[in-house]
Design a protein around this motif. Sequence first.
Motif, mmCIF file in Angstrom:
data_model
loop_
_atom_site.group_PDB
_atom_site.id
_atom_site.type_symbol
_atom_site.label_atom_id
_atom_site.label_comp_id
_atom_site.label_asym_id
_atom_site.label_seq_id
_atom_site.Cartn_x
_atom_site.Cartn_y
_atom_site.Cartn_z
ATOM 1 N N ASP A 128 0.843 -1.202 0.000
ATOM 2 C CA ASP A 128 0.000 0.000 0.000
ATOM 3 C C ASP A 128 0.880 1.254 0.000
ATOM 4 O O ASP A 128 1.718 1.424 0.889
ATOM 5 C CB ASP A 128 -0.899 -0.003 1.244
ATOM 6 N N PRO A 129 0.706 2.156 -0.993
ATOM 7 C CA PRO A 129 1.522 3.386 -1.032
ATOM 8 C C PRO A 129 1.320 4.278 0.181
ATOM 9 O O PRO A 129 2.126 5.178 0.414
ATOM 10 C CB PRO A 129 1.065 4.070 -2.322
ATOM 11 N N ALA A 130 0.276 4.035 0.966
ATOM 12 C CA ALA A 130 0.086 4.817 2.183
ATOM 13 C C ALA A 130 1.287 4.685 3.103
ATOM 14 O O ALA A 130 1.643 5.633 3.820
ATOM 15 C CB ALA A 130 -1.179 4.362 2.910
ATOM 16 N N TYR A 131 1.945 3.517 3.093
ATOM 17 C CA TYR A 131 3.096 3.329 3.967
ATOM 18 C C TYR A 131 4.301 4.145 3.507
ATOM 19 O O TYR A 131 5.164 4.479 4.322
ATOM 20 C CB TYR A 131 3.445 1.847 4.091
ATOM 21 N N ARG A 135 6.147 6.630 5.851
ATOM 22 C CA ARG A 135 7.605 6.591 5.977
ATOM 23 C C ARG A 135 8.199 7.992 5.816
ATOM 24 O O ARG A 135 9.118 8.385 6.550
ATOM 25 C CB ARG A 135 8.193 5.645 4.934
ATOM 26 N N ALA A 136 7.680 8.755 4.855
ATOM 27 C CA ALA A 136 8.168 10.123 4.644
ATOM 28 C C ALA A 136 7.862 10.990 5.862
ATOM 29 O O ALA A 136 8.672 11.843 6.254
ATOM 30 C CB ALA A 136 7.531 10.710 3.384
ATOM 31 N N ALA A 137 6.696 10.781 6.470
ATOM 32 C CA ALA A 137 6.343 11.549 7.662
ATOM 33 C C ALA A 137 7.244 11.190 8.833
ATOM 34 O O ALA A 137 7.639 12.055 9.628
ATOM 35 C CB ALA A 137 4.881 11.303 8.027
ATOM 36 N N VAL A 138 7.588 9.906 8.948
ATOM 37 C CA VAL A 138 8.473 9.458 10.035
ATOM 38 C C VAL A 138 9.842 10.126 9.941
ATOM 39 O O VAL A 138 10.479 10.445 10.954
ATOM 40 C CB VAL A 138 8.598 7.919 10.016
ATOM 41 N N ALA A 189 4.269 -4.749 9.129
ATOM 42 C CA ALA A 189 4.371 -3.284 9.090
ATOM 43 C C ALA A 189 5.625 -2.815 9.817
ATOM 44 O O ALA A 189 6.323 -1.890 9.362
ATOM 45 C CB ALA A 189 3.128 -2.658 9.713
ATOM 46 N N MET A 190 5.930 -3.440 10.955
ATOM 47 C CA MET A 190 7.136 -3.080 11.699
ATOM 48 C C MET A 190 8.390 -3.344 10.868
ATOM 49 O O MET A 190 9.286 -2.482 10.764
ATOM 50 C CB MET A 190 7.203 -3.869 13.008
ATOM 51 N N VAL A 191 8.469 -4.523 10.266
ATOM 52 C CA VAL A 191 9.639 -4.867 9.455
ATOM 53 C C VAL A 191 9.734 -3.933 8.254
ATOM 54 O O VAL A 191 10.833 -3.497 7.868
ATOM 55 C CB VAL A 191 9.565 -6.338 9.009
ATOM 56 N N PHE A 194 10.849 -0.433 9.887
ATOM 57 C CA PHE A 194 12.065 -0.325 10.702
ATOM 58 C C PHE A 194 13.085 -1.447 10.485
ATOM 59 O O PHE A 194 14.171 -1.396 11.066
ATOM 60 C CB PHE A 194 11.686 -0.312 12.197
ATOM 61 N N GLY A 195 12.751 -2.446 9.682
ATOM 62 C CA GLY A 195 13.634 -3.603 9.553
ATOM 63 C C GLY A 195 13.408 -4.573 10.707
ATOM 64 O O GLY A 195 12.521 -4.385 11.537
#
Length: 350
Positions: A128-131, A135-138, A189-191, A194-195
Amino acid sequence: MNELAFAVVGTSTIADSMVDMIHQCSCARYRGSMSRDAARAASTTERLGGTTPYTSIEEVCRDAAVDAVYIASPNALHVDQALACIRAGKHVLVEKPLAPNERLACLVFDEAAAHGVVALEAMRSVHDPAYETLRAAVERIGRVRRASLRFGKYSSRYDEVLAGRQTNIFDARMASGSLMDIGVYCVAAMVHLFGAPEDISCTPVLIADAENEATGGVIDGAGTILARYPDKVVELSYSKISQDLLPCQIEGELGTVTYGGVSVPSRASVRLRGQAVRGAWTAEAQSTGDETEDLALAACDNNMCYELDNFCACVAGEMDAARYRDITLASLAIMDEARRQAGIVFPADR
C-alpha cells in the motif's frame, strides 16, 4: 505487460475481494475458482464471472491456460499448494502468512527461483503506497524512540471456540490463531518501516491448552510482542477476541505520527513538537507551538489492488520481488520466535 490468467484457490470472502481486483486490473484475467466441493467451485466460478471451475490443485496445475494462482486456502495448506503450482510453472500469490514458518517459506521461494516463477506473499499493507507516505512523515519526526502498532477485532469464530467446536481460524493444525491471522499485519508493518529487531519478547493470551482437541492444542486469542532495536522499542498488539480502538503511533524526538488501520492505513497525521514545557507534570500541556498536519493517503476501496499490481509487475520483470521476500522471511522469523515463547506448535514445525 501481458495479461495473466488467474486461478483462485479458495471461496472465502477474501478470495472474492481478490477476484474483484482481478476484474479491475488490466494485467490480469480471472479464469476460475477451486473448491473440493464441485458444486461450490462451479457456482463460485459462475458467480464471479469465470469459465473454468476446479476441484483440486492438480486440476489447476494441469490447466495450461492458467498463468498464475492466488492461494487463499487455510494457512496449513499454503505451502503444499504453492509448491505444486510452482513446479507446474505457475506464478503464485499466496495469502498471508505465506507459510507456517520461516523454514517452509524459504523452501517456497527457493523452488520459485529454481523454476523461474514469482512467489509473493499477499501482504496488503506492504504494498500500500500509504506506507510510503507514512515513511516520509516518520523522517520528519527525528530519531524514532517508540512505536505502537496494533490491530484487534472480535472474531465471530471465537464463539465457536467458546462453544467447544472446531474452527480453522483457531486451530494449531491449520497454522492459525491470532498472531498468524491478524498479528502478522503488525509484524510485517514493523519490518517494513524499521527492519528486523535485535530480539523480541512475546506475551500471549492463550485460549486453549495442549489438551484441547477442538483447537489442536495451544492456540492464542490475543497477544503483545515487544521488539527491541538499538535505539527504540516497538510494541505490537493484536487480538481476535476483543476490539482495539486505539490508533497506531510512531514517536520521534521531534514529533509523533499517528494513523488508524495497520492493514489499511487511514486517518493519518503528524504532530511536530514545539518548545518543551518545564514542569509539565503540573499541567496538561507538554509543549507549546506544536504543529499538526493531516496526511493525505491514497484513497482506495480495496487496497488488495496494490499487491496485485506489484505481483504483475514482478512477473513482467518490472519490479524485483526480493524486497518483499525479505520482509516475508523476517516477519516469519519473528513469529516463529513469538510462538516458541508462547508454546504454540504447528505440525509443520515438527
